[in-house]
Write a protein that holds these residues in place. Structure first.
Motif, mmCIF file in Angstrom:
data_model
loop_
_atom_site.group_PDB
_atom_site.id
_atom_site.type_symbol
_atom_site.label_atom_id
_atom_site.label_comp_id
_atom_site.label_asym_id
_atom_site.label_seq_id
_atom_site.Cartn_x
_atom_site.Cartn_y
_atom_site.Cartn_z
ATOM 1 N N LEU A 1 1.000 -1.180 0.111
ATOM 2 C CA LEU A 1 -0.027 -0.006 -0.060
ATOM 3 C C LEU A 1 0.931 1.245 0.060
ATOM 4 C CD1 LEU A 1 -2.470 -1.084 2.615
ATOM 5 C CD2 LEU A 1 -2.885 -1.459 0.288
ATOM 6 N N GLU A 2 0.450 2.168 -0.855
ATOM 7 C CA GLU A 2 1.163 3.453 -0.869
ATOM 8 C C GLU A 2 0.345 4.689 -0.902
ATOM 9 O OE1 GLU A 2 4.050 4.359 -0.596
ATOM 10 O OE2 GLU A 2 5.351 2.544 -0.941
ATOM 11 N N SER A 3 0.801 5.921 -0.526
ATOM 12 C CA SER A 3 -0.157 6.951 -0.583
ATOM 13 C C SER A 3 0.150 7.684 -2.102
ATOM 14 C CB SER A 3 0.085 8.075 0.860
ATOM 15 O OG SER A 3 1.239 8.425 0.677
ATOM 16 N N HIS A 4 1.303 7.579 -2.380
ATOM 17 C CA HIS A 4 1.620 8.627 -3.420
ATOM 18 C C HIS A 4 1.470 7.908 -4.962
ATOM 19 C CE1 HIS A 4 4.045 11.421 -5.913
ATOM 20 N NE2 HIS A 4 4.599 12.048 -4.706
ATOM 21 N N PRO A 5 0.628 8.233 -5.675
ATOM 22 C CA PRO A 5 0.471 7.488 -7.096
ATOM 23 C C PRO A 5 1.641 7.464 -7.774
ATOM 24 C CG PRO A 5 -1.333 9.468 -6.650
ATOM 25 C CD PRO A 5 -0.150 9.393 -5.480
ATOM 26 N N LEU A 6 2.532 8.154 -7.690
ATOM 27 C CA LEU A 6 3.953 7.904 -8.460
ATOM 28 C C LEU A 6 4.521 6.783 -8.180
ATOM 29 C CD1 LEU A 6 6.408 10.826 -9.375
ATOM 30 C CD2 LEU A 6 7.159 8.710 -8.199
ATOM 31 N N LEU A 7 4.701 6.825 -6.833
ATOM 32 C CA LEU A 7 5.448 5.314 -6.335
ATOM 33 C C LEU A 7 4.339 4.290 -6.755
ATOM 34 C CD1 LEU A 7 6.438 6.317 -2.775
ATOM 35 C CD2 LEU A 7 7.690 6.151 -4.808
ATOM 36 N N VAL A 8 3.478 4.197 -7.002
ATOM 37 C CA VAL A 8 2.502 2.908 -7.436
ATOM 38 C C VAL A 8 2.928 2.766 -8.902
ATOM 39 C CG1 VAL A 8 0.100 2.323 -8.118
ATOM 40 C CG2 VAL A 8 0.465 3.404 -5.869
ATOM 41 N N ARG A 9 2.897 3.917 -9.687
ATOM 42 C CA ARG A 9 3.029 3.335 -11.317
ATOM 43 C C ARG A 9 4.832 2.836 -11.191
ATOM 44 N NH1 ARG A 9 2.099 7.847 -16.024
ATOM 45 N NH2 ARG A 9 3.282 6.755 -17.719
ATOM 46 N N PHE A 10 5.590 3.708 -10.665
ATOM 47 C CA PHE A 10 6.998 3.269 -10.525
ATOM 48 C C PHE A 10 7.242 1.687 -10.115
ATOM 49 C CE2 PHE A 10 11.157 2.890 -8.822
ATOM 50 C CZ PHE A 10 11.947 3.088 -9.884
ATOM 51 N N ILE A 11 6.716 1.301 -9.122
ATOM 52 C CA ILE A 11 6.642 0.000 -8.601
ATOM 53 C C ILE A 11 6.243 -0.943 -9.685
ATOM 54 C CG2 ILE A 11 5.629 -1.727 -6.905
ATOM 55 C CD1 ILE A 11 5.775 0.491 -4.949
ATOM 56 N N ASN A 12 5.114 -0.663 -10.310
ATOM 57 C CA ASN A 12 4.613 -1.614 -11.300
ATOM 58 C C ASN A 12 5.297 -1.437 -12.714
ATOM 59 O OD1 ASN A 12 1.494 -2.803 -10.989
ATOM 60 N ND2 ASN A 12 1.671 -0.952 -9.685
ATOM 61 N N GLU A 13 6.138 -0.556 -12.996
ATOM 62 C CA GLU A 13 7.026 -0.817 -14.036
ATOM 63 C C GLU A 13 8.250 -1.733 -13.721
ATOM 64 O OE1 GLU A 13 7.960 3.362 -15.260
ATOM 65 O OE2 GLU A 13 5.982 3.733 -15.977
ATOM 66 N N MET A 14 8.823 -1.353 -12.536
ATOM 67 C CA MET A 14 9.928 -2.049 -12.027
ATOM 68 C C MET A 14 9.806 -3.524 -11.924
ATOM 69 S SD MET A 14 12.559 0.021 -11.962
ATOM 70 C CE MET A 14 11.865 0.664 -13.538
ATOM 71 N N VAL A 15 8.625 -3.804 -11.571
ATOM 72 C CA VAL A 15 8.199 -5.203 -11.243
ATOM 73 C C VAL A 15 8.375 -5.996 -12.612
ATOM 74 C CG1 VAL A 15 6.194 -6.894 -10.867
ATOM 75 C CG2 VAL A 15 6.450 -5.019 -9.252
ATOM 76 N N GLU A 16 8.035 -5.565 -13.608
ATOM 77 C CA GLU A 16 8.067 -6.085 -14.940
ATOM 78 C C GLU A 16 9.606 -6.290 -15.288
ATOM 79 O OE1 GLU A 16 5.679 -7.443 -16.465
ATOM 80 O OE2 GLU A 16 4.473 -6.812 -14.876
ATOM 81 N N LEU A 17 10.515 -5.593 -14.732
ATOM 82 C CA LEU A 17 12.139 -5.657 -15.046
ATOM 83 C C LEU A 17 12.961 -6.650 -14.210
ATOM 84 C CD1 LEU A 17 12.423 -1.823 -15.790
ATOM 85 C CD2 LEU A 17 12.070 -3.506 -17.632
ATOM 86 N N ALA A 18 12.136 -7.427 -13.643
ATOM 87 C CA ALA A 18 12.958 -8.250 -12.401
ATOM 88 C C ALA A 18 12.281 -9.420 -12.340
ATOM 89 C CB ALA A 18 12.923 -7.728 -10.986
ATOM 90 N N ASN A 19 13.189 -10.642 -12.148
ATOM 91 C CA ASN A 19 12.808 -11.993 -12.013
ATOM 92 C C ASN A 19 12.284 -12.323 -10.599
ATOM 93 O OD1 ASN A 19 12.698 -14.689 -13.115
ATOM 94 N ND2 ASN A 19 14.271 -15.215 -11.266
#
Length: 259
Positions: free
Chosen positions: A182-200
């Motif tokens: 859970l996060e409060s900052h929408p930017l972090l939500v978007r960033f986390i979802n992008e990074m998840v796709e770049l890691a095993n």
């Protein structure tokens, strides 16, 4: 830190903890005990909190809420737990690998712990990048974009997709529940979802306090988490929730961390 900013930081801390000692506030604000006691007096006189023996307390009936504290404040809260988590996380990293480290205080402590390892580290965290540049020997790649001072990340949503792939993505969260990170900052939500796709593998680093927090936005469901590392303050109920959700977790023993 100005008086106004200190007072705001104290009130934000009280949103998470019902009592703060003078020692806690000295560590969090970096000012002297005498200054902390004057701050306590002023907050009490303004009716914003209650002066008690040895420190300050939240007002009765004050709603507990998750707040994103400034990094410089949050970095020095629950440091024993965060360092224990960092040490445990370091044990699951293989030398020679590329890892992605998210922003946040627990991830910062982890990054500091592995600063001299034979690793390639990618991060968008300005505080961590600055620390590794000055103190580390690991290979460092810093993400580009605009600087968002809080939460301290470099990020450009219009940039081209990143061309790297990491073996592990280490990520923190403002809160944890059965819904996920859970996060409060929408930017972090978007960033986390992008990074998840770049890691095993996705490895979540959160101290046990975060299981009581309820920020509004789900950054990542627990089904996407491969492993979670927390401290020995984890309650039986929260441990059961993780097991029910099928999350593999590691308990870092705070008593094993050297002073």
């Amino acid at each position: 830190m100005s008086e106004h900013r200190r007072h705001q930081a104290v009130l934000q801390l009280l949103a998470n903890r019902p009592f703060l000692s003078v020692h806690d506030l000295v560590a969090a604000t970096g000012v002297s005990p005498a200054t902390v006691r004057r701050d306590i007096e002023k907050l009490d006189a303004a009716g914003l909190s209650k002066k008690v023996h040895g420190g300050i307390a939240a007002l009765e009936g004050q709603e507990r809420r998750a707040v994103a504290l400034p990094f410089i404040v949050n970095r020095d809260i629950a440091t024993e737990a965060k360092r224990a988590i960092a040490k445990a996380a370091g044990q699951i990293v293989r030398d020679g690998s590329l890892i992605i480290i998210h922003a946040g205080s627990t991830c910062f402590h982890f990054g500091a712990h592995i600063a001299d390892r034979n690793l390639r580290v990618f991060t968008n965290s300005m505080p961590l990048a600055a620390y590794l540049a000055e103190n580390g020997t690991c290979q460092l790649t810093v993400g580009g974009g605009d600087l968002h001072r809080e939460p301290g990340v470099l990020y450009d949503p219009q940039r081209a997709p990143d061309s790297f792939y990491g073996s592990q993505f280490f990520v923190g969260a403002l809160g944890i529940s059965s819904r996920g990170l859970l996060e409060s900052h929408p930017l972090l939500v978007r960033f986390i979802n992008e990074m998840v796709e770049l890691a095993n593998e996705v490895v979540v680093l959160v101290d046990s306090r975060k299981f009581a927090e309820r920020p509004p936005n789900v950054a990542l469901p627990l089904a996407r988490v491969n492993r979670l590392i927390t401290d020995d303050g984890l309650s039986d109920a929260d441990a059961q929730m993780l097991e029910d959700q099928g999350v593999d977790y590691i308990i870092a023993e705070t008593g094993q961390v050297a002073a």
